[in-house]
Design a protein around this motif. Sequence first.
Motif, PDB file in Angstrom:
ATOM      1  N   VAL A  59      30.201  -4.630   3.236  1.00 47.55           N
ATOM      2  CA  VAL A  59      29.822  -5.673   4.197  1.00 47.55           C
ATOM      3  C   VAL A  59      28.730  -6.562   3.604  1.00 47.55           C
ATOM      4  CG1 VAL A  59      28.710  -6.090   6.420  1.00 47.55           C
ATOM      5  CG2 VAL A  59      30.515  -4.373   6.243  1.00 47.55           C
ATOM      6  N   LEU A  60      27.713  -5.944   3.010  1.00 40.18           N
ATOM      7  CA  LEU A  60      26.614  -6.714   2.429  1.00 40.18           C
ATOM      8  C   LEU A  60      27.092  -7.591   1.273  1.00 40.18           C
ATOM      9  CD1 LEU A  60      23.810  -3.989   2.407  1.00 40.18           C
ATOM     10  CD2 LEU A  60      23.871  -6.037   3.830  1.00 40.18           C
TER      11      LEU A  60
ATOM     12  N   HIS B 238      23.540 -12.773  20.183  1.00 43.15           N
ATOM     13  CA  HIS B 238      24.006 -11.388  20.029  1.00 43.15           C
ATOM     14  C   HIS B 238      23.283 -10.691  18.874  1.00 43.15           C
ATOM     15  CE1 HIS B 238      27.063 -11.168  23.078  1.00 43.15           C
ATOM     16  NE2 HIS B 238      27.685 -12.220  22.639  1.00 43.15           N
ATOM     17  N   ALA B 239      23.017 -11.424  17.788  1.00 43.61           N
ATOM     18  CA  ALA B 239      22.310 -10.817  16.657  1.00 43.61           C
ATOM     19  C   ALA B 239      20.903 -10.405  17.059  1.00 43.61           C
ATOM     20  CB  ALA B 239      22.279 -11.790  15.476  1.00 43.61           C
TER      21      ALA B 239
ATOM     22  N   HIS C 281      26.747  -5.459  20.377  1.00 42.21           N
ATOM     23  CA  HIS C 281      26.298  -6.839  20.179  1.00 42.21           C
ATOM     24  C   HIS C 281      26.478  -7.282  18.725  1.00 42.21           C
ATOM     25  CE1 HIS C 281      24.843  -7.836  24.161  1.00 42.21           C
ATOM     26  NE2 HIS C 281      24.314  -6.635  24.251  1.00 42.21           N
ATOM     27  N   VAL C 282      26.342  -6.359  17.790  1.00 40.18           N
ATOM     28  CA  VAL C 282      26.628  -6.707  16.393  1.00 40.18           C
ATOM     29  C   VAL C 282      28.087  -7.129  16.248  1.00 40.18           C
ATOM     30  CG1 VAL C 282      26.979  -5.712  14.101  1.00 40.18           C
ATOM     31  CG2 VAL C 282      24.819  -5.369  15.270  1.00 40.18           C
ATOM     32  N   ALA C 283      28.993  -6.353  16.860  1.00 41.60           N
ATOM     33  CA  ALA C 283      30.411  -6.684  16.772  1.00 41.60           C
ATOM     34  C   ALA C 283      30.695  -8.050  17.386  1.00 41.60           C
ATOM     35  CB  ALA C 283      31.238  -5.604  17.468  1.00 41.60           C
TER      36      ALA C 283
ATOM     37  N   VAL D  24      24.760  -8.981  10.073  1.00 39.81           N
ATOM     38  CA  VAL D  24      25.355  -8.239   8.957  1.00 39.81           C
ATOM     39  C   VAL D  24      24.430  -7.108   8.509  1.00 39.81           C
ATOM     40  CG1 VAL D  24      25.924  -8.434   6.504  1.00 39.81           C
ATOM     41  CG2 VAL D  24      26.831 -10.088   8.136  1.00 39.81           C
ATOM     42  N   GLN D  25      23.145  -7.395   8.381  1.00 38.31           N
ATOM     43  CA  GLN D  25      22.228  -6.376   7.902  1.00 38.31           C
ATOM     44  C   GLN D  25      22.096  -5.224   8.895  1.00 38.31           C
ATOM     45  OE1 GLN D  25      18.580  -7.763   6.114  1.00 38.31           O
ATOM     46  NE2 GLN D  25      19.573  -9.533   5.201  1.00 38.31           N
TER      47      GLN D  25
END
Length: 325
Positions: A198-199, A126-127, A150-152, A179-180
Amino acid sequence: RAYLGGFPVSAQPPSRTYRLRKFLGRHRAASAAGALAVLALVGGTAVATWQARAAAQARDEARARLQDLRTVAHDVVMRHADALTMVSGSLEVKAAMLRDLVASLDGLAAAAGDDPAALADLTGVHARLAELLGNDSGVSLARPEEAARHVALALAAAERAWPTQQGDARFVDDALRAVQIQAQQLRAQGRVADGVAVLERWRARLESVLPRFEGEAARELQFRLAGTVLNLGIFHDQTGEGSLNRPEQALRHFDTAERLLQPLQGRGDRSADELLGTLLGARAVTRMRMGRLPEAAADAGAALAQRRRVLQEHPGDLMARDGLV
């Protein structure tokens, strides 16, 4: 009378078997019911044992199929699909490969009982799909809504897998990829502080596990940590999509990222060399905004020299050429 009544006779000492036979003869109905109950219990136990063995066998087979697919994912799809990125027209092909892999992993992960290793693989796929669909800092298909989905999914899988998979360097790296991208998306929406949060959260996680790793795995994760800290600097002060306008904090992040990148230089790693060029350019902008023009000029010159060196070492690399431009 004893014989006719079904009781033991006293012609000889009664054995246990003899007494039991006489007891069963006097209580035929109750004895039959008890025997049926015992048979039912034994039969039920046998069926339950057979079902448990069948379920265990099915689970083992599902895990074996999952492991086979993981091997294909890691040794074929993920490795060779990455090589397609810079080939003209290949991004759609790579995205299709990764989508098919997601579908297969989803099915087998369910069959394997929510296997943590499968969740780690889903995080990576997904990442990478998110990178292909909407990575602001690289080549992508420019589909931000699909990328966000896809990030989620990547981060949801990462959260579930983290307790047991944090010792897997590839999984940790894939989680930080996602995350990035999420942080970049939040910044694009004007939610810079949320992106920083988040970072920072995942930076702390990465710093907590980094000492466990050695060799190439440690270097790859140190590179990922440097990229995370560099993004924190950019989010604190940079032109373009917005920042927190805190240049002093930005400079501290840039300096930390530079210290992390220095040991990775001179190894022929284009990614680390390019990231240092990006860092020097970003720091030049911040120093220029602060009126520190001589330092800004020095950083800009160093960034240009770094980009030129990367292109000399990788003359056919389009990304290296784009970085110099």
